[in-house]
Design a protein around this motif. Structure first.
Motif, PDB file in Angstrom:
ATOM      1  N   PHE B 193     -10.069  42.448 -62.836  1.00 49.75           N
ATOM      2  CA  PHE B 193     -10.841  43.675 -62.580  1.00 49.75           C
ATOM      3  C   PHE B 193     -11.641  43.572 -61.276  1.00 49.75           C
ATOM      4  CE2 PHE B 193     -10.040  44.291 -67.166  1.00 49.75           C
ATOM      5  CZ  PHE B 193      -9.568  45.601 -67.130  1.00 49.75           C
ATOM      6  N   VAL B 194     -12.107  42.366 -60.942  1.00 49.82           N
ATOM      7  CA  VAL B 194     -12.800  42.198 -59.656  1.00 49.82           C
ATOM      8  C   VAL B 194     -11.770  42.415 -58.543  1.00 49.82           C
ATOM      9  CG1 VAL B 194     -13.950  40.552 -58.120  1.00 49.82           C
ATOM     10  CG2 VAL B 194     -14.596  40.658 -60.536  1.00 49.82           C
ATOM     11  N   GLY B 195     -12.001  43.407 -57.718  1.00 49.71           N
ATOM     12  CA  GLY B 195     -11.052  43.708 -56.643  1.00 49.71           C
ATOM     13  C   GLY B 195     -10.044  44.768 -57.013  1.00 49.71           C
ATOM     14  N   SER B 196     -10.146  45.347 -58.214  1.00 49.34           N
ATOM     15  CA  SER B 196      -9.132  46.332 -58.616  1.00 49.34           C
ATOM     16  C   SER B 196      -9.521  47.753 -58.191  1.00 49.34           C
ATOM     17  CB  SER B 196      -8.884  46.262 -60.127  1.00 49.34           C
ATOM     18  OG  SER B 196     -10.023  46.674 -60.846  1.00 49.34           O
ATOM     19  N   GLU B 197     -10.664  47.885 -57.535  1.00 46.11           N
ATOM     20  CA  GLU B 197     -11.038  49.133 -56.859  1.00 46.11           C
ATOM     21  C   GLU B 197     -11.035  50.353 -57.784  1.00 46.11           C
ATOM     22  OE1 GLU B 197      -8.878  49.482 -53.127  1.00 46.11           O
ATOM     23  OE2 GLU B 197      -9.568  47.515 -52.455  1.00 46.11           O
ATOM     24  N   GLY B 198     -11.475  50.152 -58.998  1.00 44.64           N
ATOM     25  CA  GLY B 198     -11.585  51.280 -59.921  1.00 44.64           C
ATOM     26  C   GLY B 198     -10.266  51.822 -60.409  1.00 44.64           C
ATOM     27  N   THR B 199      -9.166  51.093 -60.187  1.00 43.88           N
ATOM     28  CA  THR B 199      -7.844  51.606 -60.586  1.00 43.88           C
ATOM     29  C   THR B 199      -7.418  51.120 -61.972  1.00 43.88           C
ATOM     30  OG1 THR B 199      -6.628  49.752 -59.613  1.00 43.88           O
ATOM     31  CG2 THR B 199      -7.059  51.656 -58.175  1.00 43.88           C
ATOM     32  N   MET B 435       1.840  44.490 -59.130  1.00 42.84           N
ATOM     33  CA  MET B 435       0.541  45.177 -59.249  1.00 42.84           C
ATOM     34  C   MET B 435       0.748  46.565 -59.865  1.00 42.84           C
ATOM     35  SD  MET B 435      -1.447  44.138 -55.729  1.00 42.84           S
ATOM     36  CE  MET B 435      -1.247  42.483 -55.046  1.00 42.84           C
ATOM     37  N   GLY B 436       1.797  47.241 -59.440  1.00 40.42           N
ATOM     38  CA  GLY B 436       2.105  48.555 -59.997  1.00 40.42           C
ATOM     39  C   GLY B 436       2.423  48.487 -61.481  1.00 40.42           C
ATOM     40  N   ASP B 437       3.110  47.422 -61.898  1.00 37.58           N
ATOM     41  CA  ASP B 437       3.420  47.253 -63.327  1.00 37.58           C
ATOM     42  C   ASP B 437       2.150  47.062 -64.139  1.00 37.58           C
ATOM     43  OD1 ASP B 437       6.118  47.401 -62.734  1.00 37.58           O
ATOM     44  OD2 ASP B 437       6.429  45.226 -62.731  1.00 37.58           O
ATOM     45  N   ILE B 438       1.214  46.294 -63.583  1.00 38.34           N
ATOM     46  CA  ILE B 438      -0.059  46.063 -64.288  1.00 38.34           C
ATOM     47  C   ILE B 438      -0.837  47.376 -64.379  1.00 38.34           C
ATOM     48  CG2 ILE B 438      -2.287  44.877 -64.130  1.00 38.34           C
ATOM     49  CD1 ILE B 438      -0.699  42.524 -62.824  1.00 38.34           C
ATOM     50  N   LYS B 439      -0.862  48.109 -63.267  1.00 44.47           N
ATOM     51  CA  LYS B 439      -1.525  49.420 -63.266  1.00 44.47           C
ATOM     52  C   LYS B 439      -0.915  50.328 -64.341  1.00 44.47           C
ATOM     53  CE  LYS B 439      -3.499  53.267 -61.493  1.00 44.47           C
ATOM     54  NZ  LYS B 439      -4.924  53.591 -61.657  1.00 44.47           N
ATOM     55  N   ALA B 440       0.397  50.369 -64.409  1.00 46.74           N
ATOM     56  CA  ALA B 440       1.064  51.232 -65.383  1.00 46.74           C
ATOM     57  C   ALA B 440       0.738  50.814 -66.813  1.00 46.74           C
ATOM     58  CB  ALA B 440       2.578  51.215 -65.156  1.00 46.74           C
ATOM     59  N   PRO B 444      -1.635  54.149 -67.948  1.00 51.47           N
ATOM     60  CA  PRO B 444      -0.299  54.775 -67.904  1.00 51.47           C
ATOM     61  C   PRO B 444      -0.310  56.200 -67.356  1.00 51.47           C
ATOM     62  CG  PRO B 444      -1.053  54.425 -70.177  1.00 51.47           C
ATOM     63  CD  PRO B 444      -2.000  53.699 -69.286  1.00 51.47           C
ATOM     64  N   LYS B 445      -1.430  56.889 -67.492  1.00 49.18           N
ATOM     65  CA  LYS B 445      -1.474  58.265 -66.990  1.00 49.18           C
ATOM     66  C   LYS B 445      -2.010  58.347 -65.571  1.00 49.18           C
ATOM     67  CE  LYS B 445      -1.975  61.331 -70.608  1.00 49.18           C
ATOM     68  NZ  LYS B 445      -2.813  62.079 -71.579  1.00 49.18           N
ATOM     69  N   ASN B 446      -2.324  57.197 -64.989  1.00 50.35           N
ATOM     70  CA  ASN B 446      -2.768  57.136 -63.590  1.00 50.35           C
ATOM     71  C   ASN B 446      -3.956  58.063 -63.324  1.00 50.35           C
ATOM     72  OD1 ASN B 446      -2.751  56.248 -60.931  1.00 50.35           O
ATOM     73  ND2 ASN B 446      -1.194  57.723 -60.269  1.00 50.35           N
ATOM     74  N   ILE B 447      -4.959  57.975 -64.177  1.00 53.71           N
ATOM     75  CA  ILE B 447      -6.159  58.798 -63.945  1.00 53.71           C
ATOM     76  C   ILE B 447      -7.235  58.067 -63.153  1.00 53.71           C
ATOM     77  CG2 ILE B 447      -5.795  60.189 -66.053  1.00 53.71           C
ATOM     78  CD1 ILE B 447      -8.294  58.643 -67.230  1.00 53.71           C
ATOM     79  N   LEU B 448      -7.140  56.726 -63.084  1.00 52.10           N
ATOM     80  CA  LEU B 448      -8.216  55.953 -62.455  1.00 52.10           C
ATOM     81  C   LEU B 448      -7.964  55.771 -60.969  1.00 52.10           C
ATOM     82  CD1 LEU B 448      -8.782  53.273 -65.252  1.00 52.10           C
ATOM     83  CD2 LEU B 448     -10.299  55.158 -64.641  1.00 52.10           C
ATOM     84  N   ASN B 449      -8.797  56.411 -60.174  1.00 53.45           N
ATOM     85  CA  ASN B 449      -8.735  56.335 -58.708  1.00 53.45           C
ATOM     86  C   ASN B 449      -7.300  56.452 -58.183  1.00 53.45           C
ATOM     87  OD1 ASN B 449      -9.972  56.305 -56.244  1.00 53.45           O
ATOM     88  ND2 ASN B 449     -10.544  54.135 -56.261  1.00 53.45           N
TER      89      ASN B 449
END
Lengths: 457, 457
Positions: B193-199, B435-440, B444-449
């Motif tokens: 989470f540190v460095g994930s820029e609110g995503t 990184m995209g896989d972790i974000k997904a 999953p709905k890509n609402i964070l930043n």
């Protein structure tokens, strides 16, 4: 799963570097401690990243488990083949690929051991700092987020691995991190793979930080009348800002084990083992200030040494503490458990553990990297004695629950493996589900070290 | 997406703490630097984790973007509402929840600024070390993996955040890490989470390491004839094992900006600004050794000070460097870019950047945390002048590509945000897909930043 199909496909790739000999399977299906043996179906000895990638692509296609193997010195059963499959022995990938003295880093393969790396570095004036008890492989140390006696000064593997090459579950090869000292460019994948215990990918290359050999080193041993006095000395030392390179606690039982194992004549009392790194003036100043604190807390037999042979003997003994303690009981194996608590709770945590063990029929030396709040109990049991193992597990469970209640963690450095898996929900709550989500994203078929660290079927 | 439906649902929860005033939208839709304004549809001012959780659950159900807002001092457009939605202003969650002097940590809410935290800590003898130029919020600093002038000694946010409370995209609340100094219990979610820029989630609480106020502090400024001489002094200092608390480089142009901004009389030459923390004897020894190295590399005007007022003035000036440099050109804004390279390539990287800027019509002071290999160029442009912005982007691009070619990173501390997004594939290759896989997996709905850091539609 089709383990046999995977093995058949790998034979043409690896030839006699894919072994199904009884000896190889047995060697890769045992642990250093109390866990039951769990054998792989085959042992692969890759020699390149390309081979690791092809092995994983095959195993991914065939749903065949892959368990990375370094030196087999894990204390929590990490490398046992819980669901069979391939034990991926990385010992042939053991080269130093580059040393950059100006940048104080090195690029190495995962199979090199920490001692071999330091031997190669000897002429450079640099050293690699992380030193778990065992002469473990760098890959295994990264995978378990290992630490050691110098962590209080130089950090854990988390702090000393700056980049990785990783083969993903499906065989893709990625690089994480750079050779820069820091970066804010995206998710910290290096940090994610460090400590992931082979469940997210296979580490095939590491960039690690090196440290300069200090100009001056000074080491000391001193005895205390109680655990509390020793630990309170540590807390006071940390708070006074004295910069220690090492500060280790051993209890009376460990002191006895050291005497038996190495013919030393330590009083059978709690001890601190301390080392300072710095300039000659700095080290002398630190030593003097520590001396004052030790006196304040009633320490005795305070002996300094800056002679390398004496120092080396002292730390070699510390690194062999597990084997020394096994020597307290003929034929014993051990449940070795470690927890880490906030420094303010350390004396209480160690003392309560000691009291628990004193009331138990089992012997259990306590020792630890107390500058980090991290300590171990080596609970000696007779192999195959179920009642004794149950008692050791009960003691370990009390120690672990206590660490959690104090705001600590169920393992400071040994990792989760098989031994701490049951505590994951208690330590992490809903965050454990997030770990499972990450695992599912990176290893959807759950072929990488299945049955460890996260909850998957 | 149904942003309006989300806003309607949030009004009963937040009342007048959900603002749609033009002033609020404008204030939360601008950045400190050259990016075009991107306004949110509403600004929410939560006062508790529970409220953040309910806001996220609502926005998750309604597919409404949520962009966390700290102090708005990001230099890469992190907090711009690229796809509208809710700007989540955490400034009301700004309390210190606990200070544990014995354990040298503190538990804080994300909205507290680094200066406010240090003011609260003043009586404890402890301080929080990470000091980016701006008086940023702790939550924002964690989200961008910030660092600063003391990173060479005390590390970045990665090294100084030991635990987090995070609200996930769907409103679930998790805790990562413990109050123990280290842990090997599972994936390093704190580090993720540190460095994930609110995503990946919204940080609602942080446990941070504190440091003891050093017994003695000594600071120095000295001038050099060339960039190379200054940087070579840094490299020699690091390699000699001298333990610096700060070692900053400013070029001739920055020195001129300092003179204009604060009425100083620095020679318009490259300078190093240095600080040592330690015992009186240790600091004196370090100072003497640095003095010898400075002389060796032809440094001059070497001036020591241990007077607090003088030191504080020096570092206040360094922290205001961005605003001081803006003063070199009336009405200018800037493209501020930062890279980090291996120390061995630092002189070459800085010199090549200086040469690029010298050939360009733009002015661009260079300065940096050279002990980390990290440096910045502040490329001054006229607001709205497209040709100048294009030239600044060309210069920044050359600096960034050069850092990659040298084994470095496209950002040492400012983060990805909008400004470095295009370089992610070049820096990370296939790891960017991970990184995209972790974000997904986590959002999953890509609402964070949305639109930042990772590749998602």
């Amino acid at each position: 799963m089709s383990i046999e199909a995977a093995i058949s496909e790998l034979i043409p790739l690896l030839g006699d570097r894919l072994s199904r000999s009884k000896g190889d399977l047995a060697q890769h299906g045992r642990s250093e401690t109390y866990f039951a043996n769990m054998l792989p179906d085959a042992v692969a000895y890759p020699e390149s990243t390309e081979e690791v990638s092809r092995i994983l692509a095959t195993c991914h296609a065939q749903d065949c488990p892959v368990v990375a193997w370094g030196t087999g010195t894990s204390l929590e059963g990490h490398a046992l083949a819980a669901r069979g499959g391939i034990s991926l022995d990385l010992s042939r990938m053991n080269r130093v690929l580059a040393v950059h003295p100006e940048d104080m880093d090195a690029v190495v393969q995962p199979g090199i051991t920490r001692e071999a790396l330091n031997t190669e570095l000897r002429a450079t004036g640099l050293f690699f700092s992380v030193d778990p008890g065992a002469n473990a492989s760098l890959g295994g140390m990264a995978a378990t987020r290992a630490s050691g006696t110098t962590t209080v000064r130089y950090g854990t593997m988390r702090d000393n691995v700056t980049g990785l090459e990783v083969v993903l579950a499906d065989g893709r090869v990625i690089r994480t991190g750079t050779r820069a000292r820091k970066s804010a460019a995206g998710y910290d994948l290096t940090g994610l793979f460090v400590g992931s215990e082979g469940t997210l990918g296979i580490i095939t290359e590491l960039t690690v930080r090196l440290r300069g050999q200090p100009e001056a080193i000074s080491a000391a041993v001193c005895a205390f009348e109680s655990v509390e006095a020793a630990v309170d000395t540590v807390i006071a030392t940390i708070q006074s800002g004295i910069s220690m390179a090492r500060i280790e606690f051993v209890d009376a039982s460990t002191a006895r084990a050291f005497n038996l194992y190495a013919g030393r004549e330590m009083p059978e009392k709690p001890h601190l083992l301390v080392e300072f790194h710095g300039s000659p003036a700095g080290v002398a100043e630190d030593a003097e200030r520590l001396g004052e604190l030790v006196a304040e807390f009633g320490g005795s037999d305070f002996a300094w040494s800056s002679r390398p042979e004496e120092r080396n003997a002292l730390w070699a003994l510390r690194h062999n503490a597990y084997y020394a303690c096994l020597g307290l009981r003929r034929g014993a194996t051990a449940l070795v458990t470690d927890v880490c608590v906030p420094i303010s709770r350390l004396a209480e945590a160690v003392e309560a553990t000691r009291a628990d063990i004193a009331e138990s029929p089992l012997e259990g030396p306590i020792l630890g990297h107390v500058g980090d709040g991290n300590f171990h109990a080596i609970l000696l049991v007779e192999p195959g004695n179920e009642a004794e193992l149950a008692e050791a597990l009960r003691l370990s469970s009390r120690m672990t629950e206590r660490a959690l209640a104090m705001g600590g963690t169920v393992t400071g450095e040994h990792g989760v493996g098989m031994g701490k898996l049951a505590y994951m929900p208690r330590e992490h709550g809903e965050a454990w589900a997030v770990m499972g989500d990450i695992k599912a994203a990176l290893d959807p078929k759950n072929i990488l070290n299945p049955g460890k660290l996260v909850q998957r079927n």
